[in-house]
Enzyme design. Structure first.
Site, PDB file in Angstrom:
ATOM      1  N   GLU A   1      14.654 -52.185  -5.533  1.00  0.00           N
ATOM      2  CA  GLU A   1      14.219 -51.207  -4.531  1.00  0.00           C
ATOM      3  C   GLU A   1      13.521 -51.890  -3.358  1.00  0.00           C
ATOM      4  O   GLU A   1      13.696 -51.499  -2.209  1.00  0.00           O
ATOM      5  CB  GLU A   1      13.313 -50.140  -5.161  1.00  0.00           C
TER       6      GLU A   1
ATOM      7  N   CYS B   1      35.363 -36.636  -0.693  1.00  0.00           N
ATOM      8  CA  CYS B   1      34.065 -36.037  -1.032  1.00  0.00           C
ATOM      9  C   CYS B   1      34.223 -34.920  -2.076  1.00  0.00           C
ATOM     10  O   CYS B   1      35.049 -34.020  -1.899  1.00  0.00           O
ATOM     11  CB  CYS B   1      33.443 -35.468   0.244  1.00  0.00           C
TER      12      CYS B   1
ATOM     13  N   CYS C   1      35.551 -37.307   4.336  1.00  0.00           N
ATOM     14  CA  CYS C   1      35.484 -36.011   3.663  1.00  0.00           C
ATOM     15  C   CYS C   1      36.622 -35.842   2.655  1.00  0.00           C
ATOM     16  O   CYS C   1      36.484 -35.087   1.696  1.00  0.00           O
ATOM     17  CB  CYS C   1      35.493 -34.887   4.687  1.00  0.00           C
TER      18      CYS C   1
ATOM     19  N   CYS D   1      29.828 -40.076   2.707  1.00  0.00           N
ATOM     20  CA  CYS D   1      29.235 -39.320   3.819  1.00  0.00           C
ATOM     21  C   CYS D   1      28.444 -40.273   4.710  1.00  0.00           C
ATOM     22  O   CYS D   1      27.245 -40.126   4.901  1.00  0.00           O
ATOM     23  CB  CYS D   1      28.334 -38.209   3.265  1.00  0.00           C
TER      24      CYS D   1
ATOM     25  N   CYS E   1      30.897 -27.844   1.913  1.00  0.00           N
ATOM     26  CA  CYS E   1      30.060 -28.518   2.923  1.00  0.00           C
ATOM     27  C   CYS E   1      29.898 -27.631   4.161  1.00  0.00           C
ATOM     28  O   CYS E   1      30.875 -27.249   4.814  1.00  0.00           O
ATOM     29  CB  CYS E   1      30.703 -29.850   3.317  1.00  0.00           C
TER      30      CYS E   1
END
Ligand code: SF4
Length: 296
Positions: free
Chosen positions: A43, A209, A206, A199, A215
């Site tokens: 992280e 997706c 798309c 995205c 959406c």
């Protein structure tokens, strides 16, 4: 295109989680055997650096310092040296300070609750939540830029999320987060992955997706963003950051303190060179040693 789904939060999360299980990139910090320390290191590294550049550095780091106590036992300069060219090297110092705090105050174990994580050096709200969720399965919303973009488009129908607001962004993710902690953990990672690989900011794919038919932005015909613009990032070439990077590279490579004369060939503008050096010293990334400068 997937079959129509109701746009309810449960259906969205289920779709995104199913897609993630099938299509997620295999990353070592996502493997079930990865330690909380490995997740914390990932992280820190991923905050401002792309995955491809982080991967080899993360592996080398964990091989050398598999536990926080291993890193805490070396001087902070070793962390800065090993950070190599991941950029924003203050993260290396914070990670070292974090390892020291974990060793001295938490018996060498990365804490699991968000508030305790937040008290560690360099750990902000995003990192604390990411570690609690991904290392320990705590059910908390985790929101990064990718998640903000997915929510802005899929739920709110906007091309971009606009300026961040921790409270609003967390509430928006909380509204979508599945109840069961295991599903919530997957959804936190899955929403991030969706924003990172499908995205995307410039060219959303798309067709790939899993929530395309639910959406809001797509349904509205992809209206252009008309909210406040983010400030344009300053050019790196010629900036103080660039000069700081050159000095740090020299200090990393050197096995003895580097004198002013040794630094001068790095940059023609002496004032900028001095300013960059002062900045590194003020940030604790370099120290005066005898006649020269070295890593801390
Ligand atoms: S349909 Fe397109 S714009 Fe909407 S969430 Fe999916 S990738 Fe993003």
């Amino acid at each position: 295109m997937p079959a129509p789904v109701s746009a309810g939060p449960e259906a969205l999360a289920e779709r995104v989680n199913g897609w993630f299980r099938e299509h997620a990139r295999e990353l070592p910090w996502r493997e079930s055997g990865c330690s909380p320390w490995g997740i914390l290191v990932s992280e820190f590294m991923l905050q401002q650096t792309p995955v491809a550049r982080v991967l080899p550095q993360w592996r080398a780091w964990l091989e050398r310092w598999p536990r926080p106590a291993d890193l805490a036992a070396v001087p902070p300069g070793e962390a800065v040296r090993a950070w190599n060219r991941l950029g924003y090297p203050r993260r290396a110092l914070w990670l070292h300070a974090c390892a020291v705090a974990i060793t001295e105050m938490h018996g060498g174990e990365v804490p699991r609750d968000v508030d305790t994580l937040l008290a560690l050096p360099g750990v902000g709200p995003y990192t604390a939540r990411a570690v609690a969720a991904f290392a320990y399965g705590v059910r908390v919303p985790v929101v990064d830029t990718n998640v903000r973009r997915v929510i802005a488009r899929a739920v709110n129908g906007h091309a971009e999320p606009g300026p961040p607001s921790t409270a609003r962004d967390l509430a928006a993710m909380e509204a979508l987060l599945p109840e069961h902690p295991l599903d919530a953990r997957v959804f936190n990672a899955a929403a991030m992955e969706l924003g990172a690989v499908a995205c995307t900011a410039r060219a959303p794919r798309c067709v790939d997706c899993p929530i395309a038919d639910a959406c809001a932005w797509r349904a509205a015909g992809y209206p252009a963003y008309d909210g406040p613009r983010r400030p344009v990032q300053k050019k790196y070439e010629g900036s103080d950051r660039h000069v700081r990077g050159l000095i740090l590279r020299e200090l990393r490579a050197a096995h003895a303190p580097v004198t002013d004369a040794g630094l001068e060939p790095l940059w023609d503008d002496r004032r900028q060179l001095a300013r960059a050096l002062d900045g590194l010293i003020a940030d604790g990334l370099a120290v005066r040693e005898g006649d020269g400068y070295a890593l801390p």
